[in-house]
Design a protein around this motif. Structure first.
Motif, mmCIF file in Angstrom:
data_model
loop_
_atom_site.group_PDB
_atom_site.id
_atom_site.type_symbol
_atom_site.label_atom_id
_atom_site.label_comp_id
_atom_site.label_asym_id
_atom_site.label_seq_id
_atom_site.Cartn_x
_atom_site.Cartn_y
_atom_site.Cartn_z
ATOM 1 N N ASP A 203 0.819 -1.215 0.000
ATOM 2 C CA ASP A 203 0.000 0.000 0.000
ATOM 3 C C ASP A 203 0.848 1.259 0.000
ATOM 4 N N ARG A 204 0.338 2.272 -0.688
ATOM 5 C CA ARG A 204 1.133 3.485 -0.840
ATOM 6 C C ARG A 204 1.376 4.226 0.465
ATOM 7 N N GLN A 208 5.007 5.834 0.534
ATOM 8 C CA GLN A 208 5.120 7.252 0.233
ATOM 9 C C GLN A 208 6.258 7.982 0.940
ATOM 10 N N GLU A 237 3.210 0.560 -4.706
ATOM 11 C CA GLU A 237 2.339 1.541 -5.353
ATOM 12 C C GLU A 237 2.536 2.917 -4.738
ATOM 13 N N GLY A 238 2.252 3.956 -5.513
ATOM 14 C CA GLY A 238 2.308 5.321 -4.985
ATOM 15 C C GLY A 238 3.693 5.935 -4.975
ATOM 16 N N GLU A 240 6.059 8.593 -5.809
ATOM 17 C CA GLU A 240 5.867 9.974 -6.256
ATOM 18 C C GLU A 240 7.171 10.726 -6.481
ATOM 19 N N GLY A 258 3.309 4.476 -9.902
ATOM 20 C CA GLY A 258 3.118 5.750 -9.223
ATOM 21 C C GLY A 258 3.248 6.928 -10.160
#
Ligand code: C2E
Ligand code: MG
Ligand code: MG
Ligand code: MG
Length: 282
Positions: A203-204, A208, A237-238, A240, A258
């Motif tokens: 999970d992001r 992150q 995921e995610g 940035e 992402g």
């Protein structure tokens, strides 16, 4: 008096709820129409990139609803409304049909790109679901291994026996099974070992800030190791920014998704990138 305050409080609460359910009813009516006409709900595709080679490993299909009056409505707002009714089954069927039709188009252009579709709890637990997937694969002529499904730990754990049976049947078709938003649910490591899976998507919320937060970096690193020990592909995921990607490369995570790599985009934009070799297929 207290009683009067309670009554007023109750009335205010009840009015709020009425407004809320009116909004939901309106939304539901609009969704039913959107599913009938079939042109307001479309799919965008977000690349999953192989971290070590930089090539495209697949795409994730993400639903987009353009309401004729209200404009774009995000899946986080309309999917829960659909999931509360049996309309979710029609939605899932349309999303799978669109995704497999697109996968067929890519195959015909010579691009073997696996397409992953998010599957809601109700659809996964629907006893007819694996057979419908099999029928759609036959109709579109897409090999099962070109389709992925993303399900959450929550979906699986809400009825493990039914979910596991469905996942086994899907995997027998060649379909790849991912656990989405991994880490936000409550499946124990013991359970994870027993599930018929191909991929873990971290999970992001853990990904992150992993380049600055040692705790999250440690969590991501140990999840990658756990996934690999279970023979799974691990996706983060995610992503940035570049430091996060670098940290994931160091840890040995397999795939990344992402905004830093690519945003979700219409199918034509993916085709364009493939045609101009802006992204090679892994
Ligand atoms: P998800 O499956 O975890 O999908 C990833 C979400 O994160 C997508 O949001 C994507 O646009 C967003 N995202 C990707 N990269 C980044 C990034 O770098 N930073 C940030 N902040 N976000 C990023 P989206 O498209 O709004 O979808 C939200 C959720 O709605 C999805 O989460 C999925 O659970 C659900 N969803 C979307 N399409 C479908 C569908 O066709 N069927 C079902 N059942 N659920 C869907
Ligand atoms: Mg997903
Ligand atoms: Mg996810
Ligand atoms: Mg997520």
């Amino acid at each position: 008096t207290a009683a009067k305050q309670q009554r007023l409080g109750f009335r205010r609460f009840a009015a709020g709820r009425t407004e809320d359910s009116n909004a939901r009813l309106t939304l539901l009516g609009d969704l039913r129409r959107a599913l009938d006409t079939g042109d307001e709900i479309t799919l965008h595709y977000q690349p999953k990139i192989d971290i070590s080679s930089g090539t495209l490993a697949g795409v994730e299909a993400l639903a987009r609803w353009r309401h004729p009056v209200k404009g774009p409505i995000s899946p986080g707002d309309f999917i829960p409304v659909l999931e509360a009714t049996t309309l979710i089954h029609r939605f899932t069927h349309q999303v799978l049909t669109q995704a497999l039709t697109q996968a067929r188009v890519w195959l015909d252009l010579g691009h073997r790109i696996p397409v992953a579709v998010n599957i809601s709890t109700r659809s996964l637990l629907d006893p007819g679901f694996p057979a419908r997937v099999a029928a759609l694969l036959r109709q579109t002529g897409v090999p099962g291994d070109q389709l992925g499904i993303e399900v959450t730990e929550y979906s699986i754990m809400s009825d493990p026996n039914t979910a596991i049976e469905a996942l086994h049947r899907l995997r027998r078709l060649g379909v790849k099974v991912s656990v989405d938003d991994y880490g936000t649910g409550y499946s124990s490591m013991t359970y994870l070992r027993l599930l018929p899976l191909d991929e873990l998507k971290i999970d992001r919320s853990f990904v992150q800030d992993m380049s600055t937060d040692r705790g999250n970096r440690a969590l991501v690193a140990s999840t990658v190791e756990l996934g690999h020990n279970l023979g799974l592909t691990v996706v983060a995921e995610g992503i940035e920014d570049a430091p996060t990607l670098a940290a994931l490369r160091e840890i040995g995570c397999d795939l990344a998704q992402g905004f830093h790599l690519a945003r979700p985009m219409p199918a034509d934009a993916i085709t364009h990138r493939l045609r101009h070799a802006l992204i090679a297929v892994a």
